[in-house]
Motif scaffolding. Sequence first.
Motif, PDB file in Angstrom:
ATOM      1  N   GLN A  10     -47.175 -42.985  -0.488  1.00 52.57           N
ATOM      2  CA  GLN A  10     -48.210 -43.397  -1.436  1.00 52.57           C
ATOM      3  C   GLN A  10     -48.141 -42.734  -2.635  1.00 52.57           C
ATOM      4  O   GLN A  10     -48.358 -43.109  -3.685  1.00 52.57           O
ATOM      5  CB  GLN A  10     -49.692 -42.818  -0.689  1.00 52.57           C
ATOM      6  N   PHE A  45     -46.314 -31.286   2.100  1.00 55.95           N
ATOM      7  CA  PHE A  45     -46.366 -31.929   0.874  1.00 55.95           C
ATOM      8  C   PHE A  45     -45.300 -31.990   0.288  1.00 55.95           C
ATOM      9  O   PHE A  45     -44.893 -33.240  -0.174  1.00 55.95           O
ATOM     10  CB  PHE A  45     -47.665 -31.512   0.086  1.00 55.95           C
ATOM     11  N   ILE A  61     -55.579 -42.315  -3.325  1.00 58.32           N
ATOM     12  CA  ILE A  61     -55.135 -41.736  -2.244  1.00 58.32           C
ATOM     13  C   ILE A  61     -56.086 -40.428  -1.658  1.00 58.32           C
ATOM     14  O   ILE A  61     -56.239 -40.364  -0.350  1.00 58.32           O
ATOM     15  CB  ILE A  61     -53.667 -40.724  -2.699  1.00 58.32           C
ATOM     16  N   ASN A  62     -56.910 -39.730  -2.501  1.00 62.21           N
ATOM     17  CA  ASN A  62     -58.031 -39.064  -2.090  1.00 62.21           C
ATOM     18  C   ASN A  62     -57.652 -38.037  -0.965  1.00 62.21           C
ATOM     19  O   ASN A  62     -58.486 -37.905  -0.025  1.00 62.21           O
ATOM     20  CB  ASN A  62     -59.125 -39.986  -1.794  1.00 62.21           C
ATOM     21  N   ARG A  63     -56.761 -37.477  -1.055  1.00 59.15           N
ATOM     22  CA  ARG A  63     -56.501 -36.402  -0.080  1.00 59.15           C
ATOM     23  C   ARG A  63     -57.221 -34.887  -0.510  1.00 59.15           C
ATOM     24  O   ARG A  63     -57.267 -34.807  -1.655  1.00 59.15           O
ATOM     25  CB  ARG A  63     -54.837 -36.122   0.005  1.00 59.15           C
ATOM     26  N   TYR A 116     -54.224 -30.382   1.469  1.00 58.53           N
ATOM     27  CA  TYR A 116     -52.911 -31.177   1.759  1.00 58.53           C
ATOM     28  C   TYR A 116     -52.015 -30.553   0.805  1.00 58.53           C
ATOM     29  O   TYR A 116     -50.773 -30.561   1.338  1.00 58.53           O
ATOM     30  CB  TYR A 116     -53.251 -32.552   1.654  1.00 58.53           C
ATOM     31  N   TYR A 117     -52.172 -30.692  -0.602  1.00 55.68           N
ATOM     32  CA  TYR A 117     -51.349 -30.410  -1.610  1.00 55.68           C
ATOM     33  C   TYR A 117     -51.103 -29.020  -1.939  1.00 55.68           C
ATOM     34  O   TYR A 117     -49.926 -28.430  -2.065  1.00 55.68           O
ATOM     35  CB  TYR A 117     -51.859 -30.619  -2.796  1.00 55.68           C
ATOM     36  N   ASN A 139     -53.882 -38.566  -7.331  1.00 53.43           N
ATOM     37  CA  ASN A 139     -54.541 -38.330  -6.190  1.00 53.43           C
ATOM     38  C   ASN A 139     -55.997 -39.240  -6.201  1.00 53.43           C
ATOM     39  O   ASN A 139     -56.184 -40.234  -5.500  1.00 53.43           O
ATOM     40  CB  ASN A 139     -54.880 -37.030  -6.032  1.00 53.43           C
ATOM     41  N   ASP A 195     -43.345 -39.705   1.660  1.00 47.78           N
ATOM     42  CA  ASP A 195     -44.769 -39.786   1.402  1.00 47.78           C
ATOM     43  C   ASP A 195     -45.087 -40.915   0.461  1.00 47.78           C
ATOM     44  O   ASP A 195     -44.938 -41.032  -0.906  1.00 47.78           O
ATOM     45  CB  ASP A 195     -44.959 -38.453   0.344  1.00 47.78           C
ATOM     46  N   TYR A 238     -57.587 -30.842  -1.466  1.00 48.84           N
ATOM     47  CA  TYR A 238     -56.651 -29.926  -1.924  1.00 48.84           C
ATOM     48  C   TYR A 238     -55.845 -29.339  -0.899  1.00 48.84           C
ATOM     49  O   TYR A 238     -54.995 -28.797  -1.250  1.00 48.84           O
ATOM     50  CB  TYR A 238     -57.474 -29.161  -2.742  1.00 48.84           C
TER      51      TYR A 238
END
Length: 403
Positions: A325, A314, A278-280, A284-285, A273, A323, A282
Amino acid sequence: MLFNKINSFTGRALLLVWAVLGLAAGSSCSKEETSPTTERPAAPDTHLVSSTLIGEYSTAALAGRVPDIPLAGALVRYPIRVYKLTYTTRTPGGQPVTASGALLVPVTTQALPLLSYQHGTIRPDDEDRAPSYYKSSSEVYSAVSVLASTGYIVAAPDYIGYGASKAQPHPYEHASSLASASLDMLRAAKEFCRKENAPLNQKNYLLGYSEGGFATMALHKLMEEQAASEFTVTASAPGAGAYHKSAFASYILNSTQPLNFLSSYVWVLDTYNRVYGINRPYTYYFNQPWAGQLQANPFGEVPTQASELFAGPFRAGVLNQSDTQLLAAFRDNDIYDWKPRAPLALFHGTADDYVPYFNSQDAYNAMRARGATQVELRPIPGGTHFSSVATYTLSALAFISQC
């Protein structure tokens, strides 16, 4: 802690290797098929920054490091000098950074092979187990020191995130930076050996288990594809590495069985990440309350069910291949499908529930399909990730000794 188990097995196993090496099952590593090594002109010194002598250790002192194995005294051949090297490499983002590692040099005038030893997982709170600290809690202090004393100059990189580069986050299971940090350590080791008149005999071996197995595979690939003018890989023996990341991710996210090591997979996800931008968040996951808890402590406890830990959208994005990325990040770390030229033996326990056996099976199948005739699959029947360490160590060193 997870990898303390591996270290305790490895010290005993390595000494047993040299006790029975002559009796080990014959390896199919064929010297006739291996390209001969040739002397290369010295490359300019561009990587080594500094070297510090940690200590010189007599054969008696080395033998005494594993007192419960009486054969140790007979197995040790040379005293060794251990140095901390610092050297230049690059972060996953391409920025220059000073990294470190341990170099173990037998005290002899004989030209010796160079062996790159890639260590397994070290959590940040166990940072002083990295090779350059040379603490008694690490396999480099005990098992790998005995290996060096039998006649190998051993380069053991800390990797980025430990030792001199501990201010950086460790890029856990990131193939290219594990490989480049290990290769640059080998370059620094060669520079050191030239300066200190420690002759090398042009043979280069690669060993490592778990994260070290993944790093070993990535290093082998990098050396053959981008550094062949500097090094010829004589043989490598990676153990229990997660070489097929794309399939591994699907396996985890699709699992309905309890998985005992989800915290390690969280670390991999966090690394990708960040490294791939990608920098989503937490959230999100991960489902709550785990997202908040992992935000505060990325190495905290997590549940054993993937569906409980990972957020549904996710999971669906990976499993239905939407997904793009994250799937691209997984593919960038797939190092199972390429054609090695040097002999390579894949060791893996068939009952490994931490890094499943299919990672090595897939690598073997893909490499053989590409025409790699010197790739072997060495299953360890019934072996788990931890119980296989002793057999791996014994068999891997027997394998490289015949190449």
